[in-house]
Design an enzyme around this catalytic site. Structure first.
Site, PDB file in Angstrom:
ATOM      1  N   GLY A 321       0.828  -1.213   0.000  1.00  0.00           N
ATOM      2  CA  GLY A 321       0.000   0.000   0.000  1.00  0.00           C
ATOM      3  C   GLY A 321       0.857   1.255   0.000  1.00  0.00           C
ATOM      4  N   TRP A 324       2.587   1.576  -3.373  1.00  0.00           N
ATOM      5  CA  TRP A 324       1.613   1.946  -4.405  1.00  0.00           C
ATOM      6  C   TRP A 324       1.414   3.467  -4.442  1.00  0.00           C
ATOM      7  CZ3 TRP A 324      -3.202   4.409  -4.056  1.00  0.00           C
ATOM      8  CH2 TRP A 324      -3.967   4.406  -5.224  1.00  0.00           C
ATOM      9  N   HIS A 325       1.459   4.095  -3.266  1.00  0.00           N
ATOM     10  CA  HIS A 325       1.189   5.532  -3.230  1.00  0.00           C
ATOM     11  C   HIS A 325       2.292   6.360  -3.862  1.00  0.00           C
ATOM     12  CE1 HIS A 325      -2.115   4.651  -0.401  1.00  0.00           C
ATOM     13  NE2 HIS A 325      -2.603   5.785  -0.865  1.00  0.00           N
ATOM     14  N   GLY A 326       3.506   5.851  -3.875  1.00  0.00           N
ATOM     15  CA  GLY A 326       4.543   6.660  -4.505  1.00  0.00           C
ATOM     16  C   GLY A 326       5.907   6.035  -4.415  1.00  0.00           C
ATOM     17  N   PHE A 455      -0.548   9.955  -7.391  1.00  0.00           N
ATOM     18  CA  PHE A 455      -0.260   8.585  -6.939  1.00  0.00           C
ATOM     19  C   PHE A 455      -0.548   7.554  -8.012  1.00  0.00           C
ATOM     20  CE2 PHE A 455      -1.559  10.606  -2.722  1.00  0.00           C
ATOM     21  CZ  PHE A 455      -0.270  11.080  -2.541  1.00  0.00           C
TER      22      PHE A 455
END
Lengths: 455, 317
Positions: A321, A324-326, A455
């Site tokens: 997670g 995935w955001h950056g 993102f």
């Protein structure tokens, strides 16, 4: 094209709406779908047409792989192998555009090498449409999708209200809605509700989130020199900015989709009311949580292989997670912290401890607020500067921040803790929608993108 | 029945929306700011200065109806009006940003009646006068863009200050938020704030625009009108800071002097330049400052007879 722009609100959205239903009224259903796909691709290309081939090729490959699951095939290549190839293709696409430079920078750092970074422009929404299509592949592999043609599939991926930043939807929850004949005629209940939800989202974004953004940006830009109060005001401003920005976007997406008789899943359920971290993730970015649960946590084994494996699975899920955001260590640290918090909460719950609700809320909210510092800071150094200002004893000077910022932070607390959407419903819906909409129009000149577009 | 209600609800939404927006539009754009002078995408200082690019056509209409002195300049001359210039009737075209070609185009567009109605012309010699980057007249003559702009140029800040102006003028005397010659509410209550000098790219001198200045002078002479040139007043501190550009500024002003002898160098005005209370920032006078400086000019202060009189051509103290 931004949801909070004149061109979207006064040109794109009404024009698409009227042409779509006009074509449907003439029983040109395929044409209406085609028009909606083209409109969505136009909407996507508005930022940069260079991104278009990426999403088109991604769609084509995933559709082809998804279809191959339902065909009679020789057993030369197993379904699992095809699924693996499909997932690897998506991860490669995401990895190449999003993480390659991060990877090269870290290789250079560790090995003292001097590989050039690629300086790639991140294709808009790639994280969202990639995850959505991975979900499609897995669902197809499990025979949970019905076969649809490429036009339908394109509509599922590109439908403009959810294309850029979600909610992340399942093939099986969208396609029946597009196919339903009842949804091809204007439904004034949905239109009325859609306008209401859209107006609330627009107001959240342009009036509230963008106001907090000014303080948050200003504070994070000066992270090294903030006083105690300024640092807390900055972190709280960002905490509220992020919520109002993303939930505002989601509301606008849900509202716009409703105009077309499409119900998108809700993505937020008063997340800052959460009393523990698990509760928070059941309320925040719910469709991402659902994806991570269904396509990462459960395939890893979920909680079925003993406690220690469960902890490892939880940790891995939140690490994914975070990544995935950056592409950055700040996001990894953020994911790790949430993973550790989830494990801690699980251990705590299993031991049967109970906590006072107010204390539970204070701990949960502050944990979220503090971890957002990593989420927002441009690098780890800035994040630690901010945390040092928030917790450093020598830094405690009580120089007050601006009155408006103070008032809005308190107001945001009250609204987020005690506000209920139901309060706005009933007889006043039209007046409230119109007032919020007009007030939002007054803020449209303050152009700003959505945080989750990064993102 | 239910379906009908939702349809009615939807239509009511649009009616309410149009009604509410129209109310705000009428209040802000017709009542408080009919010349669209409050602009939101500006710094705090410039928000109060009239961005009359959209109102220039309206000012020209006024020139059809009566005799006026015309003022051309920039934000540094925008506060020149009747209240600050001995009661003279003024049409202030500062929105053209003082570029000589923009001014010449505007003068050439005047009809006979309008030219007759010109009493005198006052023109500020600023960095923008001879600089391509400063041209602001590209949409001046487009009525559609004026109209369109007025509809969308209605934002939270403009609405907020419109309300504030109205309330303050109901309760405040003497007015710090005052109504100018055109019925526009202006705010003169900002305190002094330091800012850095102008970027050098806006100081570039383009010979092409000197020729336009010559044509402006010819135009006024041919029509029997007087044109007076003056320089902006700055603080003493700014004068020292600007010494690094003194050659450029001196040459520019000398070039003006080669065309006309009606030049007032008001760079430093004794009773004003040393006191920041007469300034909004080092480059912009407050209304009180403007009044004093213009009175000084009317009494003959700053009249330049040769380039030796020009401040930036002297060595500073």
């Amino acid at each position: 094209m931004l949801f909070n722009s004149y061109e979207y609100i006064f040109l794109f959205l009404p024009l698409t709406f009227f042409v779509y239903f006009y074509l449907n009224s003439k029983r040109l259903t395929e044409a209406s779908k085609g028009f909606l796909v083209l409109s969505s691709l136009f909407f996507y290309s508005w930022w940069n047409v260079v991104y278009l081939p990426v999403i088109l090729s991604s769609m084509l490959v995933n559709y082809t792989i998804g279809r191959s699951f339902s065909k009679d095939r020789s057993k030369k290549v197993s379904k699992k192998t095809i699924l693996t190839i499909g997932i690897l293709f998506n991860l490669f696409l995401l990895g190449y555009f999003k993480y390659m430079d991060f990877f090269i920078e870290n290789i250079n750092f560790v090995t003292d090498a001097n590989f050039s970074t690629l300086n790639l422009v991140l294709p808009l929404a790639i994280s969202f449409f990639t995850f959505q299509q991975i979900a499609y592949l897995v669902d197809s592999y499990r025979n949970e999708t019905h076969e649809y043609d490429f036009l339908n599939y394109s509509l599922f991926v590109t439908f403009f209200p959810q294309l850029i930043a979600g909610p992340i939807v399942h093939h099986k929850e969208m396609m029946p809605q597009f196919a339903n004949v009842k949804n091809k005629v204007k439904n004034y209940r949905n239109i009325s509700l859609g306008i209401f939800v859209f107006s609330i989202g627009l107001f959240k974004k342009v009036a509230i989130a963008d106001t907090f953004a000014v303080w948050a940006n200003n504070g994070f830009d000066k992270a090294g020199v903030l006083t105690f109060i300024e640092a807390w005001a900055t972190s709280l401003s960002y905490t509220f900015q992020l919520y109002f920005d993303f939930s505002g976007y989601t509301d606008m997406a849900i509202g716009a989709a409703l105009l077309f008789n499409i119900r998108l899943p809700i993505n937020f359920n008063s997340p800052y009311k959460a009393l523990n971290i698990q509760d928070f993730w059941r309320r925040w970015h719910m469709t991402l949580s659902r994806f991570l649960r269904d396509y990462v946590y459960i395939p890893l084994g979920g909680n079925k292989d003993g406690e220690y494996k469960t902890y490892a699975n939880l940790f891995a899920t939140f690490l994914v997670g975070g990544i995935w955001h950056g592409a950055g260590w700040t996001f990894i640290v953020w994911g790790v912290l949430h993973g550790i918090a989830m494990i801690t909460h699980r251990i705590y719950s299993r031991l049967g401890f109970k906590m006072n609700k107010i204390l539970a809320w204070i701990i949960t909210f502050n944990f979220i607020n503090i971890t957002w510092v990593f989420f927002r800071a441009k690098d780890l150094e800035s994040a630690f500067f901010m945390l040092e200002a928030m917790f450093g004893i020598e830094n405690i000077t009580f120089i007050p921040v601006g009155a408006l910022q103070t008032i809005l932070i308190f107001a945001a607390f009250i609204v987020l803790l005690y506000g209920k959407l139901k309060m706005l419903y009933a007889d006043n819906i039209v007046l409230i929608s119109a007032t919020l909409f007009v007030m939002s129009l007054l803020f449209l000149s303050r152009k700003s993108s959505f945080l989750y577009f990064n993102f | 029945m239910k379906k009908m209600n939702y349809k009615k609800q939807t239509n009511t939404f649009f009616i309410y929306t149009i009604f509410l927006y129209s109310l705000i539009y009428i209040f802000v754009n017709l009542f408080i700011d009919p010349y669209y002078e409050i602009v939101q995408d500006r710094s705090a200082y410039n928000r109060k200065h009239s961005e009359s690019i959209y109102s220039t056509n309206m000012l020209l209409d006024k020139l059809n109806k009566g005799k006026y002195n015309l003022v051309f300049g920039t934000s540094r001359s925008h506060k020149i009006g009747s209240a600050t210039f001995s009661g003279k009737k003024i049409l202030n075209f500062h929105a053209l940003y003082g570029n000589t070609e923009s001014i010449l185009n505007l003068l050439k567009s005047l009809d006979k009646k309008q030219i007759e109605n010109i009493e005198s012309i006052y023109m500020l010699i600023d960095f923008h006068t001879f600089n391509e980057k400063s041209r602001h007249d590209d949409i001046l003559y487009s009525n559609f863009s004026n109209y369109f702009y007025s509809v969308i140029n209605l934002d939270y800040y403009k609405f907020y200050i419109s309300v504030v102006y109205m309330i303050k003028n109901l309760f405040e005397y003497p007015f710090k938020h005052y109504i100018n010659d055109f019925g526009v509410l202006l705010n003169d209550s900002y305190s002094y704030k330091y800012r850095l000098p102008e970027s050098v790219k806006y100081m570039a001198f383009d010979e092409k625009y000197l020729d336009k200045l010559r044509q402006i002078v010819d135009f006024t002479e041919n029509n029997g009108k007087t044109i007076i040139f003056f320089t902006p007043t700055i603080t003493q501190k700014r004068y020292i800071e600007m010494q690094k550009y003194k050659d450029l500024i001196c040459d520019t002003r000398k070039a003006v002097l080669s065309i006309t002898n009606k030049v007032y160098d008001l760079t430093l005005v004794d009773s004003v330049s040393g006191d920041t209370k007469y300034f909004s920032d080092p480059d912009h006078l407050s209304s009180d400052g403007v009044s004093i400086v213009l009175k000084s000019m009317e009494s003959g202060y700053g009249k330049v007879t040769s380039s030796k009189d020009l401040f930036f051509c002297k060595s500073y103290y």
